[in-house]
Motif scaffolding. Structure first.
Motif, PDB file in Angstrom:
ATOM      1  N   SER A 130       1.427  -1.077   0.335  1.00 52.56           N
ATOM      2  CA  SER A 130       0.224   0.432   0.003  1.00 52.56           C
ATOM      3  C   SER A 130       0.820   1.355  -0.016  1.00 52.56           C
ATOM      4  CB  SER A 130      -0.994   0.045   1.003  1.00 52.56           C
ATOM      5  OG  SER A 130      -1.241   0.843   1.105  1.00 52.56           O
ATOM      6  N   ILE A 131       0.548   2.064  -1.573  1.00 56.86           N
ATOM      7  CA  ILE A 131       2.006   3.235  -0.940  1.00 56.86           C
ATOM      8  C   ILE A 131       1.270   4.300  -1.031  1.00 56.86           C
ATOM      9  CG2 ILE A 131       2.880   4.182  -2.616  1.00 56.86           C
ATOM     10  CD1 ILE A 131       3.593   1.481  -3.703  1.00 56.86           C
ATOM     11  N   THR A 132       1.990   5.239  -1.235  1.00 56.38           N
ATOM     12  CA  THR A 132       0.877   7.229  -0.149  1.00 56.38           C
ATOM     13  C   THR A 132       1.680   7.337  -1.285  1.00 56.38           C
ATOM     14  OG1 THR A 132       0.622   6.737   2.249  1.00 56.38           O
ATOM     15  CG2 THR A 132       0.672   8.832   1.259  1.00 56.38           C
ATOM     16  N   CYS A 133       1.010   8.659  -2.528  1.00 53.05           N
ATOM     17  CA  CYS A 133       1.346   9.150  -3.054  1.00 53.05           C
ATOM     18  C   CYS A 133       1.185  11.052  -2.509  1.00 53.05           C
ATOM     19  CB  CYS A 133       0.654   9.233  -4.431  1.00 53.05           C
ATOM     20  SG  CYS A 133      -0.004   7.606  -5.069  1.00 53.05           S
ATOM     21  N   CYS A 134       2.086  11.720  -1.809  1.00 57.54           N
ATOM     22  CA  CYS A 134       2.488  12.859  -1.761  1.00 57.54           C
ATOM     23  C   CYS A 134       2.682  13.674  -2.264  1.00 57.54           C
ATOM     24  CB  CYS A 134       2.943  12.504  -0.380  1.00 57.54           C
ATOM     25  SG  CYS A 134       5.408  12.599   0.286  1.00 57.54           S
ATOM     26  N   THR A 135       3.368  15.143  -2.097  1.00 54.15           N
ATOM     27  CA  THR A 135       3.911  16.056  -3.137  1.00 54.15           C
ATOM     28  C   THR A 135       5.139  16.303  -3.074  1.00 54.15           C
ATOM     29  OG1 THR A 135       3.629  17.473  -0.897  1.00 54.15           O
ATOM     30  CG2 THR A 135       1.370  17.896  -2.015  1.00 54.15           C
ATOM     31  N   ARG A 136       5.651  14.669  -2.039  1.00 57.53           N
ATOM     32  CA  ARG A 136       7.067  15.234  -2.958  1.00 57.53           C
ATOM     33  C   ARG A 136       7.219  13.654  -3.269  1.00 57.53           C
ATOM     34  NH1 ARG A 136       9.666  15.169   3.421  1.00 57.53           N
ATOM     35  NH2 ARG A 136       7.877  13.639   3.761  1.00 57.53           N
ATOM     36  N   GLY A 137       7.043  12.745  -3.430  1.00 54.81           N
ATOM     37  CA  GLY A 137       7.027  11.541  -3.909  1.00 54.81           C
ATOM     38  C   GLY A 137       5.660  10.546  -3.630  1.00 54.81           C
ATOM     39  N   PHE A 138       6.559   9.265  -3.583  1.00 53.58           N
ATOM     40  CA  PHE A 138       5.971   7.717  -3.110  1.00 53.58           C
ATOM     41  C   PHE A 138       6.548   7.907  -1.963  1.00 53.58           C
ATOM     42  CE2 PHE A 138       5.718   8.732  -7.415  1.00 53.58           C
ATOM     43  CZ  PHE A 138       4.510   8.808  -7.451  1.00 53.58           C
ATOM     44  N   TYR A 139       5.905   6.709  -0.786  1.00 57.17           N
ATOM     45  CA  TYR A 139       6.367   5.712  -0.109  1.00 57.17           C
ATOM     46  C   TYR A 139       5.281   4.701   0.840  1.00 57.17           C
ATOM     47  CZ  TYR A 139       3.395   8.466   3.205  1.00 57.17           C
ATOM     48  OH  TYR A 139       2.269   9.048   4.219  1.00 57.17           O
ATOM     49  N   LEU A 140       6.113   4.030   0.661  1.00 56.87           N
ATOM     50  CA  LEU A 140       5.441   2.477   2.164  1.00 56.87           C
ATOM     51  C   LEU A 140       4.486   2.838   3.015  1.00 56.87           C
ATOM     52  CD1 LEU A 140       4.121  -0.243   1.295  1.00 56.87           C
ATOM     53  CD2 LEU A 140       6.280  -1.367   2.621  1.00 56.87           C
ATOM     54  N   ASN A 141       3.799   2.811   3.140  1.00 56.39           N
ATOM     55  CA  ASN A 141       2.415   3.246   4.185  1.00 56.39           C
ATOM     56  C   ASN A 141       2.058   1.431   4.726  1.00 56.39           C
ATOM     57  OD1 ASN A 141      -0.301   2.219   3.295  1.00 56.39           O
ATOM     58  ND2 ASN A 141      -0.140   3.866   2.349  1.00 56.39           N
ATOM     59  N   GLN A 142       1.339   1.711   6.275  1.00 58.33           N
ATOM     60  CA  GLN A 142       1.462   0.200   6.429  1.00 58.33           C
ATOM     61  C   GLN A 142      -0.450  -0.060   6.446  1.00 58.33           C
ATOM     62  OE1 GLN A 142       2.392   1.024  10.972  1.00 58.33           O
ATOM     63  NE2 GLN A 142       4.088   2.229  10.741  1.00 58.33           N
ATOM     64  N   SER A 143      -0.922   0.379   5.506  1.00 60.38           N
ATOM     65  CA  SER A 143      -2.125   0.458   5.601  1.00 60.38           C
ATOM     66  C   SER A 143      -2.431  -1.125   5.052  1.00 60.38           C
ATOM     67  CB  SER A 143      -3.339   1.006   4.148  1.00 60.38           C
ATOM     68  OG  SER A 143      -3.456   2.615   5.029  1.00 60.38           O
ATOM     69  N   THR A 144      -3.998  -1.945   5.227  1.00 63.80           N
ATOM     70  CA  THR A 144      -4.140  -3.329   3.669  1.00 63.80           C
ATOM     71  C   THR A 144      -5.068  -2.873   3.889  1.00 63.80           C
ATOM     72  OG1 THR A 144      -5.238  -3.663   6.344  1.00 63.80           O
ATOM     73  CG2 THR A 144      -2.644  -4.352   6.291  1.00 63.80           C
ATOM     74  N   ALA A 145      -5.723  -4.316   3.328  1.00 67.67           N
ATOM     75  CA  ALA A 145      -7.479  -4.327   2.856  1.00 67.67           C
ATOM     76  C   ALA A 145      -8.393  -4.126   3.546  1.00 67.67           C
ATOM     77  CB  ALA A 145      -7.406  -5.571   2.162  1.00 67.67           C
ATOM     78  N   PHE A 146      -8.942  -3.700   4.514  1.00 72.41           N
ATOM     79  CA  PHE A 146      -9.266  -3.899   5.802  1.00 72.41           C
ATOM     80  C   PHE A 146      -8.830  -2.973   6.711  1.00 72.41           C
ATOM     81  CE2 PHE A 146      -9.696  -8.231   3.830  1.00 72.41           C
ATOM     82  CZ  PHE A 146     -11.104  -7.820   3.652  1.00 72.41           C
ATOM     83  N   ASN A 147      -7.917  -2.154   6.931  1.00 74.73           N
ATOM     84  CA  ASN A 147      -6.890  -1.051   8.111  1.00 74.73           C
ATOM     85  C   ASN A 147      -6.571  -0.064   7.735  1.00 74.73           C
ATOM     86  OD1 ASN A 147      -6.453  -0.143  10.880  1.00 74.73           O
ATOM     87  ND2 ASN A 147      -4.600  -1.573  10.866  1.00 74.73           N
ATOM     88  N   PHE A 148      -7.322   1.024   7.886  1.00 72.91           N
ATOM     89  CA  PHE A 148      -6.020   1.823   7.254  1.00 72.91           C
ATOM     90  C   PHE A 148      -5.400   2.932   8.101  1.00 72.91           C
ATOM     91  CE2 PHE A 148      -6.435   7.351   6.716  1.00 72.91           C
ATOM     92  CZ  PHE A 148      -5.768   6.935   5.259  1.00 72.91           C
ATOM     93  N   ASN A 149      -3.975   2.822   7.733  1.00 76.21           N
ATOM     94  CA  ASN A 149      -2.726   3.000   8.210  1.00 76.21           C
ATOM     95  C   ASN A 149      -1.605   4.211   7.672  1.00 76.21           C
ATOM     96  OD1 ASN A 149      -0.918   3.903  10.731  1.00 76.21           O
ATOM     97  ND2 ASN A 149      -0.804   1.861  11.555  1.00 76.21           N
ATOM     98  N   PRO A 150      -1.996   5.093   7.680  1.00 76.97           N
ATOM     99  CA  PRO A 150      -1.299   5.831   6.178  1.00 76.97           C
ATOM    100  C   PRO A 150       0.225   5.681   6.858  1.00 76.97           C
ATOM    101  CG  PRO A 150      -2.511   7.464   7.808  1.00 76.97           C
ATOM    102  CD  PRO A 150      -2.864   6.176   8.477  1.00 76.97           C
ATOM    103  N   LYS A 151       0.519   5.544   8.365  1.00 74.86           N
ATOM    104  CA  LYS A 151       2.085   6.042   8.368  1.00 74.86           C
ATOM    105  C   LYS A 151       3.200   5.211   7.876  1.00 74.86           C
ATOM    106  CE  LYS A 151       1.392   6.814  13.629  1.00 74.86           C
ATOM    107  NZ  LYS A 151       1.230   7.445  14.997  1.00 74.86           N
ATOM    108  N   PRO A 152       4.507   5.630   7.804  1.00 75.03           N
ATOM    109  CA  PRO A 152       4.642   4.675   6.598  1.00 75.03           C
ATOM    110  C   PRO A 152       5.373   3.579   7.321  1.00 75.03           C
ATOM    111  CG  PRO A 152       5.869   7.338   7.538  1.00 75.03           C
ATOM    112  CD  PRO A 152       4.858   7.046   8.092  1.00 75.03           C
ATOM    113  N   ALA A 153       6.100   2.906   6.140  1.00 70.45           N
ATOM    114  CA  ALA A 153       5.560   1.453   6.534  1.00 70.45           C
ATOM    115  C   ALA A 153       7.564   1.599   6.744  1.00 70.45           C
ATOM    116  CB  ALA A 153       4.827   0.083   6.327  1.00 70.45           C
ATOM    117  N   ALA A 154       8.143   0.162   7.373  1.00 72.26           N
ATOM    118  CA  ALA A 154       9.726  -0.016   6.971  1.00 72.26           C
ATOM    119  C   ALA A 154       8.841  -1.102   5.878  1.00 72.26           C
ATOM    120  CB  ALA A 154      10.346  -0.781   7.476  1.00 72.26           C
TER     121      ALA A 154
END
Length: 1120
Positions: free
Chosen positions: A196-220
């Motif tokens: 699950s990847i976030t597209c933000c104004t600075r680019g792209f990073y991996l977040n902690q969201s799953t198909a049933f749980n929304f967690n926009p924080k960056p993942a490792a």
């Protein structure tokens, strides 16, 4: 014209710089696109270009930027993303990942034949098989379809990701927007890892969201990348590996294979393909919807364009200098390309019922719609507007003519045929759909009952009437007052709310073809030439017009006649003129001579040649003032002369194509046939129509619509198999039979083309004219937009129909539109051809180079005019002996033809043929052979073996095989070429003589001197009778004939000497041979106990190349 090219240094972010050659006329936005396609910067899309710390304006030309010069350093600087930029980036990444996928793009197979046979390009290598597939050999009746799209190794699937999709967590909540979140995407990697990847104004990073749980924080691992490609390369090893391999494959391909074509060519046959998830295409499809009020609702990321304003502003651009005209032509071309794509999309949506009409209370075929600022209407007679000229038939045929007169504005127009419906798409005149727009100020929209004129339109149309050959004339308006017009009465002029004058050509621009207008008063005026051909004949609509090509041919004919009359009379006057005769009288005699010549050829002027036509002289409802009737009668007589010229001069030069009449008539019937088909049965209806047309099955039965689901209201007991099988038979389309269809084709051919089929069935007609069902299928599919599955069809099977509903893959819209181009470049091409004809080859090269530069900058690389320039440049280079350059140019021309016209287009076949010649001249014989095999296969598929083009290909194949010492195979093709040249060019033609001469060459090398002698005797007789004894061809044939005679005599002496049994059995060889080899010729039984060796000439590459040049019509003239 040749812009100064220079090299700049590009500095990508986080990578080494590289050199890039650019042009001063290239815009910054074009450089941006080039970098998006470059292998080192292709993973970037959101960036700006900076020079010396200053951001470059995207609309500026590189040559106009201060400080840019040779070696200048341009930095690629990453920009912040917006939602639109993210969507552009996703589309760019998707296109990059699918760049080698043949589905959805114009195909090309040339490199498959040019690169695969490089290693075998040697005359000495005899281990390589040179035999063609059996279905290419002369005499084979089997026509294979699957080789049309051969398998390419570099098109094998190379999957980088399993799924790239828009996340269901979109749109970002308000608090996340404040953190810069723009969009969320979901990715499934090849390792089966869900990301699950976030597209933000600075680019792209991996977040902690799953198909049933929304967690926009960056993942490792916490990695932020400006490019999605860079992020995925670090998260997925398979993506990194496969994407690198994908890049290598793209680099290996020819650049012309990677460029996206401006108009995609949809193949009429396609292999079965898998449907995959595509978030970008899904959002583009759903980007525009229509609400219940018929108004278009646009999603925020889709921009609605004002097509008319863009088009008219482009036409108003200055055109005084060459650079201004080039900039204007480029804008017009690009806007027209985008307009045509939008028109096709809108026509499809309208036909499928996805656009609400403006008049929902009218019958469906009279609906008009506005979609994406385009006006759509169907090809039917609305409000009986076309009633006097044929009703619906005329409405379907009406078109418009474009003029490019400064100050005069026309609408962008495209005609789209889709699923049997013709839709006309036009840009909208500002204010036309509003109540306060001023009414018509010029012309008539009620067939001449009310006629208006306006001085502004008279002024603007004065210039265009000259180029269109339209005569200014007067007609009577509704109050019986004379009104001046400089166009057809049906040409309407209005002023839009933007103040621009718009011209709308509703019915006709060019003069009518009187051969198809039957009236009582015209019977006395019909020329004898027309009566001898059975004309006039009634046509279904009254819009039959003389094509502009015919008008120009007629004018050219009359111009030559005018020049001859005036020249002869002036010569006679000068010869008989007395010195004492007054000068004023002599000038009056000259004026009389020109007046007489003008009168004889029908010139509008009495002092110089100027032929024009009155398009209204035979139009129903148009009345003329009494004082104009003599001139109207003169114009009517001129139109009859043009109609007679068409029949007596133009038509005899054109062979009637029986297959074309059949397929065009079938297309007309298919149009009405599809109107009664319900959407769920389209594939079944199309397959049933094709079965009735081409299948030999005794009684084609429509498919049972296998996807149709039974209603739940019916009990399971009553849903029998026979009920489901009989589902489509209640429809009108399902009742069509082969006999019914052939009867309707015969009627359509008689009514529309005035051609009578006397056969009782299409099978009989096909056998009578030696037609091919596969060729008819190809033409029918191309004309109607049908795409079929790529497989072998058993047309002759009488127990099973040839087509099923699964064979119908798709139906594409067939679009007809104007093709704007560079008029300056077209003029340069004409000058280059004229210079080459006069022997100034270097001047022709220079002019063609300038034309190529103009065409490329206006239309882009993938365009017909660019291909034409490359083809002519290659021909001139080859004529000058610069074969390597000619080969490169011709290879580019062939690639462009494949991409923009189709892999099986006749022009593609021609390009393959000339490319094969250039490869042979360069010593790459195996490649030349494979290209000719491909050209012969395509020609067989298009038109069959019974055609003069096959004679040319077979002659070339025979010569190339002869050079490769495949003489037995060579003779098969050459014998077939001899038969075809005799049939189509005549047994006494020079082409037939050349076929005999080529056969003599092969038979000589094969050692069969008597057969070689016989063929050369035939060639010598033909050359002597056609060209005379003093011609070079006759002399060469005579010398070759003498040499064959001498060789035959030496061979006979050798045989007699050996048979005599004398001790000395050596015979001196002929002295005329240059390249010799030893070979056993006679057996022991013929020579006795001791075999004897002797020798003859090997294939001579220059000699064979000379014969290939003659076959292709290439003659070398000394350059000036």
């Amino acid at each position: 014209l040749h812009e100064d090219e220079f090299t700049v240094r590009i500095q990508p972010p986080g990578a080494e710089s590289f050199d890039l050659q650019v042009s001063g006329q290239m815009s910054v936005s074009e450089l941006h696109q080039v970098l998006m396609d470059h292998e080192l910067t292709c993973h970037h899309s959101c960036f700006s270009l900076q020079l010396g710390g200053a951001v470059l304006d995207s609309a500026a030309k590189l040559g106009s930027i201060q400080g840019i010069q040779e070696g200048a350093l341009i930095r690629v600087v990453e920009d912040s993303y917006l939602v639109r930029d993210v969507r552009v980036h996703l589309r760019h990444v998707r296109n990059r990942l699918r760049s080698l996928d043949p589905a959805g793009r114009s195909l090309s197979y040339l490199s498959l034949f040019t690169r695969a046979h490089q290693e075998s390009d040697s005359m000495e290598k005899g281990s390589v098989s040179r035999s063609p597939p059996f279905y290419i050999l002369p005499g084979c009746k089997e026509r294979r379809l699957t080789p049309l799209q051969p398998i390419r190794d570099d098109w094998k699937p190379l999957q980088c990701l399993r799924v790239l999709n828009i996340s269901s967590w979109n749109p970002p909540p308000g608090n996340r927007k404040l953190h810069g979140d723009l969009m969320y995407i979901s990715i499934l990697t090849m390792e089966e890892r869900e990301l699950s990847i976030t597209c933000c104004t600075r680019g792209f990073y991996l977040n902690q969201s799953t198909a049933f749980n929304f967690n926009p924080k960056p993942a490792a691992p916490k990695i932020l990348c400006h490019s999605l490609v860079d992020l995925l390369s670090q998260l997925s090893p398979s993506f990194r590996k496969n994407f690198a391999a994908l890049q290598k494959r793209r680099v290996y391909q020819h650049p012309y294979e990677c460029i996206r074509a401006p108009v995609q060519v949809c193949a009429w046959a396609a292999p079965p393909g898998d449907h995959s998830l595509d978030c970008v295409t899904s959002e583009e499809t759903d980007g525009q919807v229509t609400n219940r009020l018929g108004l278009m609702v646009t999603l925020t990321f889709v921009q609605i364009r004002d097509w008319n304003e863009e088009l008219q502003r482009s036409r108003e651009l200055p055109r005084a200098s060459l650079l201004e005209r080039r900039h204007r032509d480029r804008r017009l071309f690009r806007i027209n390309s985008d307009f045509v794509a939008a028109a096709a999309q809108g026509a499809v949506s309208m036909t499928e019922g996805n656009v609400m009409p403006l008049n929902p209370g009218e019958p469906p075929h009279l609906h008009v719609s506005v979609w994406n600022n385009l006006f759509f209407s169907q090809g039917f007679d609305m409000s009986d507007h076309y009633a006097p000229v044929g009703g619906d038939a005329a409405a379907h045929a009406a078109a418009y003519a474009s003029v490019d007169t400064e100050g005069l504005h026309t609408l962008g127009t495209a005609v789209v045929d889709y699923r049997g419906v013709r839709v006309t798409a036009q840009t909208v005149v500002p204010g036309l759909l509003e109540k306060n727009l001023e009414q018509i100020v010029y012309g008539s929209n009620d067939n001449g009952k009310t006629v208006f004129t306006h001085p502004r339109f008279l002024e603007l149309l004065g210039e265009s009437s000259k180029s269109l050959r339209i005569q200014p004339h007067q007609v009577l308006d509704h109050s019986d007052s004379p009104v001046e017009l400089r166009s057809a009465v049906s040409t309407v002029g209005i002023f839009g709310s933007d103040g621009r004058p718009y011209i709308l050509d509703l019915l006709r621009t060019f003069p009518p073809d009187l051969n198809f207008l039957v009236s009582a008063e015209a019977q006395q005026e019909v020329p004898a030439a027309c009566r001898s051909f059975g004309f006039p004949q009634r046509h279904r609509h009254g819009l039959a017009s003389l094509r502009p090509q015919l008008v120009e041919a007629f004018v050219q004919h009359r111009s030559e006649l005018f020049a001859k009359m005036a020249s002869d009379d002036l010569g006679h006057q000068f010869a008989t003129e007395k010195p004492e005769e007054p000068q004023r009288a002599a000038e009056q005699n000259r004026r009389n001579i020109f007046w007489k010549a003008c009168e004889n050829v029908g010139s509008m002027s009495d002092s110089h040649f100027d032929i024009r036509f009155n398009p209204d002289v035979c139009f129903p409802g148009v009345r003329f003032p009494s004082e104009c009737l003599p001139d109207v009668q003169k114009q009517r007589r001129l139109l009859w002369e043009a109609a007679a010229f068409l029949l007596s001069n133009q038509i005899p030069a054109v062979r009637i194509s029986i297959s074309e009449v059949i397929t065009r008539s079938a297309k007309h019937i298919f149009r009405t046939y599809m109107k009664d088909v319900e959407p769920a049965a389209f594939s079944a209806a199309v397959s049933h129509f094709l079965n009735c047309l081409l299948s030999s099955s005794s009684a084609p039965v429509p498919d049972s619509c296998s996807d149709e689901l039974p209603s739940r209201r019916r009990s399971r007991r009553r849903r029998t198999q026979s009920d489901r099988a009989n589902f489509p038979t209640s429809s009108l389309w399902a009742k069509l039979t082969s006999d019914d269809l052939w009867s309707r084709i015969k009627t359509e051919a008689e009514d529309y083309y005035h051609y009578t089929f006397k056969s009782e069935s299409i099978e009989e007609e096909i056998e009578k004219h030696n037609l091919q069902k596969i060729s008819l299928l190809r033409e029918m599919s191309i004309k109607t937009g049908i795409q079929l599955q790529l497989r072998e069809y058993m047309f002759e099977c009488r127990h099973k129909p040839a087509f099923s509903e699964d064979d119908v893959v798709n139906i594409f819209p067939v679009v007809k539109h104007l093709k704007p181009t560079s008029t300056d470049a077209a003029g340069l091409v004409q000058q280059a051809q004229l210079a080459a004809q006069r022997g100034f080859l270097r001047a022709g090269l220079d002019l063609l180079g300038q034309a190529l530069t103009l065409f490329s900058s206006v239309c882009g690389i993938l365009h017909e005019d660019v291909s034409k320039c490359l083809r002519l440049l290659g021909r001139l280079r080859y004529t000058l002996g610069e074969n390597d350059d000619a080969l490169i140019l011709q290879e580019k021309a062939a690639l462009i033809s494949e991409r923009i016209q189709g892999t099986d287009h006749p022009q593609t076949v021609q390009d393959y043929t000339h490319l094969a010649l250039y490869f042979f001249a360069g010593g790459r014989l195996s490649t030349s052979l494979q290209l000719l095999y491909r050209a012969r296969y395509l020609t067989l598929l298009i038109i069959g073996e019974d055609h003069p083009q096959i004679a040319l290909l077979d002659t070339m194949l025979g010569l190339v095989l002869h050079a490769l010492m495949e003489n037995e195979l060579s003779l098969k093709f050459l014998q077939n070429a001899l038969t075809l040249t005799s049939k189509y060019h005549g047994a006494k033609s020079l082409k037939h003589a050349h076929s005999h001469h080529v056969l003599a060459i092969v038979y000589e090398i094969k050692g069969e001197l008597q057969l070689a002698l016989n063929h050369e005797k035939e060639a010598h007789i033909l050359y002597k009778n056609q060209l005379g004894e003093s011609s070079d061809s006759t002399k060469e044939s005579s010398e070759y004939l003498q040499r064959l005679t001498d060789q035959g005599a030496i061979l006979q002496r050798a045989v007699r000497h050996i048979a005599s049994g004398k001790p000395s059995a050596s015979v001196s060889p002929p002295k005329v041979c240059s390249h010799l080899r030893w070979q056993k010729k006679l057996s022991k039984a013929q020579l006795g106990a001791k075999p004897v060796l002797f020798f003859w000439q090997l294939p001579n590459h220059p000699v064979i190349l000379h014969q290939l040049n003659l076959t292709c019509g290439i003659t070398f003239i000394p350059p000036r």
